[in-house]
Design a protein around this motif. Sequence first.
Motif, mmCIF file in Angstrom:
data_model
loop_
_atom_site.group_PDB
_atom_site.id
_atom_site.type_symbol
_atom_site.label_atom_id
_atom_site.label_comp_id
_atom_site.label_asym_id
_atom_site.label_seq_id
_atom_site.Cartn_x
_atom_site.Cartn_y
_atom_site.Cartn_z
ATOM 1 N N ILE A 152 -1.252 23.308 17.747
ATOM 2 C CA ILE A 152 -1.080 23.848 16.458
ATOM 3 C C ILE A 152 -1.192 23.028 15.305
ATOM 4 N N GLY A 153 -0.339 21.739 15.512
ATOM 5 C CA GLY A 153 -0.604 20.974 14.386
ATOM 6 C C GLY A 153 -1.896 20.436 14.152
ATOM 7 N N ARG A 154 -2.596 20.112 15.149
ATOM 8 C CA ARG A 154 -3.890 19.529 15.243
ATOM 9 C C ARG A 154 -4.679 20.411 14.657
ATOM 10 N N ASP A 155 -4.669 21.672 14.976
ATOM 11 C CA ASP A 155 -5.374 22.945 14.370
ATOM 12 C C ASP A 155 -5.322 22.736 12.942
ATOM 13 N N LEU A 156 -4.022 22.812 12.539
ATOM 14 C CA LEU A 156 -3.651 22.708 10.993
ATOM 15 C C LEU A 156 -4.407 21.752 10.183
ATOM 16 N N LEU A 157 -4.393 20.660 10.720
ATOM 17 C CA LEU A 157 -4.857 19.414 10.011
ATOM 18 C C LEU A 157 -6.609 19.596 9.916
ATOM 19 N N GLU A 158 -6.990 20.139 11.027
ATOM 20 C CA GLU A 158 -8.531 20.506 11.094
ATOM 21 C C GLU A 158 -8.938 21.501 9.901
ATOM 22 N N GLU A 159 -8.058 22.532 9.949
ATOM 23 C CA GLU A 159 -8.314 23.427 8.940
ATOM 24 C C GLU A 159 -8.069 23.023 7.580
ATOM 25 N N ALA A 160 -7.277 22.144 7.040
ATOM 26 C CA ALA A 160 -7.189 21.573 6.085
ATOM 27 C C ALA A 160 -8.330 20.694 5.636
ATOM 28 N N LEU A 161 -8.737 20.137 6.514
ATOM 29 C CA LEU A 161 -10.299 19.102 6.182
ATOM 30 C C LEU A 161 -11.411 20.235 5.936
ATOM 31 N N LEU A 162 -11.443 21.205 6.789
ATOM 32 C CA LEU A 162 -12.433 22.282 6.757
ATOM 33 C C LEU A 162 -12.467 22.976 5.240
ATOM 34 N N ALA A 163 -11.121 22.813 4.769
ATOM 35 C CA ALA A 163 -10.845 23.688 3.333
ATOM 36 C C ALA A 163 -11.321 22.704 2.386
ATOM 37 N N HIS A 164 -10.995 21.341 2.589
ATOM 38 C CA HIS A 164 -11.222 20.322 1.611
ATOM 39 C C HIS A 164 -12.743 20.410 1.470
ATOM 40 N N ASP A 165 -13.572 20.395 2.614
ATOM 41 C CA ASP A 165 -14.900 20.454 2.598
ATOM 42 C C ASP A 165 -15.549 21.504 2.128
ATOM 43 N N ARG A 166 -14.664 22.928 2.138
ATOM 44 C CA ARG A 166 -15.388 24.196 1.566
ATOM 45 C C ARG A 166 -15.848 24.829 2.899
ATOM 46 N N PHE A 167 -15.862 24.441 3.945
ATOM 47 C CA PHE A 167 -16.573 24.802 5.108
ATOM 48 C C PHE A 167 -15.875 26.185 5.642
ATOM 49 N N HIS A 168 -14.561 26.290 5.444
ATOM 50 C CA HIS A 168 -13.636 27.360 5.550
ATOM 51 C C HIS A 168 -12.895 27.704 4.301
ATOM 52 N N PRO A 169 -12.480 28.866 4.180
ATOM 53 C CA PRO A 169 -11.330 29.236 3.087
ATOM 54 C C PRO A 169 -10.151 28.345 3.139
ATOM 55 N N SER A 170 -9.517 28.110 2.004
ATOM 56 C CA SER A 170 -8.417 27.412 1.710
ATOM 57 C C SER A 170 -7.467 28.610 1.689
ATOM 58 N N SER A 171 -6.071 28.095 1.631
ATOM 59 C CA SER A 171 -5.070 29.133 1.771
ATOM 60 C C SER A 171 -3.732 28.354 1.264
ATOM 61 N N PRO A 172 -2.713 29.154 0.626
ATOM 62 C CA PRO A 172 -1.539 28.312 0.212
ATOM 63 C C PRO A 172 -1.134 27.331 1.398
ATOM 64 N N LEU A 173 -1.331 27.610 2.641
ATOM 65 C CA LEU A 173 -1.070 26.525 3.386
ATOM 66 C C LEU A 173 -1.808 25.360 3.638
ATOM 67 N N THR A 174 -3.032 25.488 3.650
ATOM 68 C CA THR A 174 -4.014 24.315 3.470
ATOM 69 C C THR A 174 -3.828 23.410 2.405
ATOM 70 N N ASP A 175 -3.443 24.317 1.227
ATOM 71 C CA ASP A 175 -3.200 23.561 -0.278
ATOM 72 C C ASP A 175 -1.858 22.717 0.240
ATOM 73 N N ALA A 176 -1.081 23.386 0.714
ATOM 74 C CA ALA A 176 0.248 22.381 0.801
ATOM 75 C C ALA A 176 0.103 21.287 1.658
ATOM 76 N N VAL A 177 -0.688 21.464 2.960
ATOM 77 C CA VAL A 177 -1.012 20.353 3.830
ATOM 78 C C VAL A 177 -1.847 19.305 2.983
ATOM 79 N N LEU A 178 -2.856 19.537 2.141
ATOM 80 C CA LEU A 178 -3.462 18.786 1.432
ATOM 81 C C LEU A 178 -2.769 17.657 0.455
ATOM 82 N N HIS A 179 -1.684 18.525 -0.486
ATOM 83 C CA HIS A 179 -0.819 17.947 -1.172
ATOM 84 C C HIS A 179 0.042 17.067 -0.409
ATOM 85 N N ARG A 180 0.452 17.463 0.663
ATOM 86 C CA ARG A 180 1.416 16.450 1.377
ATOM 87 C C ARG A 180 0.846 15.145 1.929
#
Lengths: 295, 295
Positions: A152-180
């Motif tokens: 689950i943690g690994r998936d989250l980091l993957e989604e944060a990077l995909l959101a950063h690259d705009r490959f997948h939509p971002s969300s408050p969660l991916t924003d929070a992870v990138l901020h962290r």
Amino acid sequence: MRYLLGIDGGGTGCRAAVADMTGRVLGTGKSGSANIMTDMENARLNILGAANAAFADAGIDASAIPAAAAVLGLAGAMVGGNGEKLRATLPFQQSLVTSDGTIALQGALGDTDGTVVIIGTGTLFVTRQGDDIRFAGGWGFKVGDLGGGARIGRDLLEEALLAHDRFHPSSPLTDAVLHRFENNPHRIVEFAHAARPSDFGTLTPLVFEYAAHDDAVALAIVNRAAAQIEEGLDAIMPPGQERLSLIGGLGALFEQRLSPRYRAKLQKPLHDALTGAVQLAVKNFAPVRKEAVHG
Amino acid sequence: MRYLLGIDGGGTGCRAAVADMTGRVLGTGKSGSANIMTDMENARLNILGAANAAFADAGIDASAIPAAAAVLGLAGAMVGGNGEKLRATLPFQQSLVTSDGTIALQGALGDTDGTVVIIGTGTLFVTRQGDDIRFAGGWGFKVGDLGGGARIGRDLLEEALLAHDRFHPSSPLTDAVLHRFENNPHRIVEFAHAARPSDFGTLTPLVFEYAAHDDAVALAIVNRAAAQIEEGLDAIMPPGQERLSLIGGLGALFEQRLSPRYRAKLQKPLHDALTGAVQLAVKNFAPVRKEAVHG
């Protein structure tokens, strides 16, 4: 006077309980990591440390330890002869080394039939029907343990990077992870490069927290994990079986995420894994009179 | 007499080309791994080894090397100041350290606009529109590089274990993988535990081979990888752009797996990445008269 010893050991720590020959617990102790897959000698020292602490807690002199009969439930015990290797080095008069899943099953179900899923950093499925105990999953997070905290943690980091690259939509969660990670994807890559399974797992509470607030990315990750756990149940749980317990650090979090057909079978575990180890010590090492009582 | 030097370095090896100030290649050489993320000093030695080999191949005395002007395209050059650290230790009169993606883009597209996806062990997206060059992906297989060879190999091992546990259906491919690991899932876990990205990648040809014969598990893995590459293209490729090249060891294998709208834009790369490095050396270091010619 002879004593029984139950040991519950894994990557995050080791617990021990000393009991009389009826299974009544007289004292408990704990120590550090007992991961026999990655560090056999340190695991052995921590097992002995926890045992010593339990005897001290019970007020029993340590000279009684070599006469003890022990059941040890250890993560990785069934891999590559690790359990047998450890057993040969233990100082107890009798030792039975089994997996962490076996003692967890015994603790959660007692002597009844049922299925247990241990959901922590990893995921392990155990089912018992009569004398038949079967395992599935538990292969480690790199190519297994789907639904567990490391994945689950690994998936989250993957989604944060995909959101950063705009490959997948971002969300408050991916924003929070990138901020962290200082909004720097390289920091995420560095973290992932060095991360142990438990390090990935530290991100998991965040995912459940955001899922509770309907964050789209969090829900997608959690729902996929729940679906993966159900795939395991579909495979391992006999159709007519009525008893299911989710245990481990994430077990309770998944209960409400299961389909109704599995939610209907959920029961709270009777006891923890350490108690399961003591119960198995009674079954295996107590005088026959006791074995007859416990089945 | 002064020379230009192009270097193309990554985890699997390092290549060098020495050229005159017009970009005409006079000699080439190669050496071992130049992974500046995991072993900076060894990467430096292999870069110098490849450069020496190229000068020797051209019949130019090595004493000319310190006067050279070099462009180095290296995997990981843009991470954590790695490129700058390396640059400070290089013996060339002028050095420009950039990513492997930049030289690959230049080689594949020349000076035209377009998008390149480098699909090897990992996946890296590069697009150029005028002077604007943008990158995406390439974060490593642990939490990125979706669609790349390491991820495909890792997915295959995961499916083999899921098939072993009967969580997912088996197929001739998962049977073949389990057979390769002596039908012992512990062997798969041990392999995965020790595997580098390129080790996972060694399993990828097997997946494409079985996909060509409509193996259900192979098709699912390959189609997911192709969909992930299209997600990247959807994000990075400007809508009106007409030129797309898939390069790297797996690039050609994905061409037929893309949707028609992307297949219609596919063009063979003009040159390889090493040629791209030489072209960039001309652009950056040749006399102004040359820069004007090349834009």
